[in-house]
Motif scaffolding. Structure first.
Motif, PDB file in Angstrom:
ATOM      1  N   TRP A 144      -4.498   0.193  -1.074  1.00  0.00           N
ATOM      2  CA  TRP A 144      -4.713   1.597  -1.405  1.00  0.00           C
ATOM      3  C   TRP A 144      -3.389   2.302  -1.644  1.00  0.00           C
ATOM      4  CZ3 TRP A 144      -9.110   3.919  -2.664  1.00  0.00           C
ATOM      5  CH2 TRP A 144     -10.325   3.356  -2.250  1.00  0.00           C
ATOM      6  N   LEU A 145      -3.391   3.178  -2.645  1.00  0.00           N
ATOM      7  CA  LEU A 145      -2.250   4.046  -2.936  1.00  0.00           C
ATOM      8  C   LEU A 145      -2.683   5.498  -2.821  1.00  0.00           C
ATOM      9  CD1 LEU A 145      -0.765   2.365  -6.164  1.00  0.00           C
ATOM     10  CD2 LEU A 145      -0.168   1.877  -3.780  1.00  0.00           C
ATOM     11  N   TYR A 146      -1.778   6.335  -2.307  1.00  0.00           N
ATOM     12  CA  TYR A 146      -2.037   7.772  -2.268  1.00  0.00           C
ATOM     13  C   TYR A 146      -0.902   8.475  -3.009  1.00  0.00           C
ATOM     14  CZ  TYR A 146      -3.054  12.475  -0.599  1.00  0.00           C
ATOM     15  OH  TYR A 146      -3.356  13.808  -0.542  1.00  0.00           O
ATOM     16  N   GLU A 147      -1.257   9.162  -4.083  1.00  0.00           N
ATOM     17  CA  GLU A 147      -0.274   9.813  -4.956  1.00  0.00           C
ATOM     18  C   GLU A 147       0.767   8.805  -5.424  1.00  0.00           C
ATOM     19  OE1 GLU A 147       1.169  13.165  -2.712  1.00  0.00           O
ATOM     20  OE2 GLU A 147      -0.507  14.433  -3.369  1.00  0.00           O
ATOM     21  N   GLY A 148       0.306   7.596  -5.737  1.00  0.00           N
ATOM     22  CA  GLY A 148       1.171   6.574  -6.317  1.00  0.00           C
ATOM     23  C   GLY A 148       1.984   5.755  -5.338  1.00  0.00           C
ATOM     24  N   LYS A 149       1.839   6.008  -4.019  1.00  0.00           N
ATOM     25  CA  LYS A 149       2.614   5.282  -3.018  1.00  0.00           C
ATOM     26  C   LYS A 149       1.673   4.604  -2.029  1.00  0.00           C
ATOM     27  CE  LYS A 149       6.454   8.607  -3.193  1.00  0.00           C
ATOM     28  NZ  LYS A 149       7.261   9.562  -2.390  1.00  0.00           N
ATOM     29  N   ASP A 150       2.168   3.541  -1.384  1.00  0.00           N
ATOM     30  CA  ASP A 150       1.373   2.888  -0.348  1.00  0.00           C
ATOM     31  C   ASP A 150       0.947   3.931   0.677  1.00  0.00           C
ATOM     32  OD1 ASP A 150       1.931   0.619  -1.691  1.00  0.00           O
ATOM     33  OD2 ASP A 150       3.069  -0.361  -0.088  1.00  0.00           O
ATOM     34  N   VAL A 151      -0.288   3.871   1.115  1.00  0.00           N
ATOM     35  CA  VAL A 151      -0.787   4.904   2.026  1.00  0.00           C
ATOM     36  C   VAL A 151      -0.092   4.871   3.384  1.00  0.00           C
ATOM     37  CG1 VAL A 151      -3.046   5.063   0.949  1.00  0.00           C
ATOM     38  CG2 VAL A 151      -2.675   3.412   2.781  1.00  0.00           C
ATOM     39  N   ASP A 152       0.486   3.722   3.760  1.00  0.00           N
ATOM     40  CA  ASP A 152       1.153   3.654   5.052  1.00  0.00           C
ATOM     41  C   ASP A 152       2.579   4.184   5.013  1.00  0.00           C
ATOM     42  OD1 ASP A 152       2.111   1.649   3.492  1.00  0.00           O
ATOM     43  OD2 ASP A 152       1.870   0.040   4.974  1.00  0.00           O
TER      44      ASP A 152
END
Length: 210
Positions: A144-152
């Motif tokens: 998963w990505l959030y705003e293009g970055k790894d969510v962690d």
């Protein structure tokens, strides 16, 4: 002694419900209505092949899918409203027009589907993205990505985990609006070809063939 490298056929990954066009790499030029072309299908967990297209026409055992199958001018196979039952190995075979003999080696292609599910438990929301594929080798990496970055990364309010062909992300519903969810994307990377695909979050049901 040299180890023989495992060569994987071209692979396509699409959402359940989407349309996909599978190319026939060994097509014979000059066909009017793909009269030299036959498409075979072997589903996941099933080793018996089904003729989807036989010499340009819908195969006898594929009549139930006839409204979803067609071939293009260059004899690529088009599948509409892809379902989980369409996951498998497809092979395009060319025959000599008069002799009825196979003209060249089969041209194989694999089709996988991506499914996204949303589960809510009290105030916590868990999103799952997983890929159904034909065989276990030639792995796909899912995250998963959030705003293009790894969510962690820089997202302490999110928890994520990964396993074979799937990834989950969890967060408190009160922390994220629907708009925030739209910033979540599932990234699927083909370990063989290096192809990377991004799928915006959208919960789905499992489409099954009638």
């Amino acid at each position: 002694m040299k180890m023989k490298m495992m060569v994987c056929p071209p692979s396509f990954t699409v959402r359940v419900g989407d349309e996909v066009t599978l190319p026939c790499e060994n097509v014979i030029d000059g066909q009017q209505r793909c009269e030299n072309t036959t498409w075979f299908f072997v589903g996941s967990g099933n080793r018996s092949a089904v003729e989807l297209i036989k010499l340009g026409q819908i195969g006898e055992n594929a009549k139930s899918k006839s409204d979803r199958l067609s071939v293009t001018e260059n004899c690529s196979l088009v599948i509409k409203k892809v379902t989980v039952e369409d996951v498998g190995r497809y092979s395009c075979r060319q025959y000599k027009q008069k002799e009825g003999q196979q003209q060249a080696p089969d041209s194989p292609v694999h089709l996988s589907v991506i499914i996204m599910i949303e589960h809510k438990d009290a105030d916590e929301v868990t999103l799952t993205c997983f890929v159904l594929k034909y065989e276990q080798f030639c792995g796909l990496t899912v995250k998963w990505l959030y705003e293009g970055k790894d969510v962690d990364k820089d997202n302490k309010d999110m928890k994520t985990s990964q396993s074979v062909c799937s990834a989950t992300v969890s967060f408190l519903d009160s922390h994220f609006s629907y708009k925030s969810k739209s910033n979540l994307k599932c990234e699927v990377t083909d370990g063989y070809s290096g192809k990377v695909q991004l799928f915006t979050f959208s919960p789905q049901s499992l489409f099954l063939s009638p």
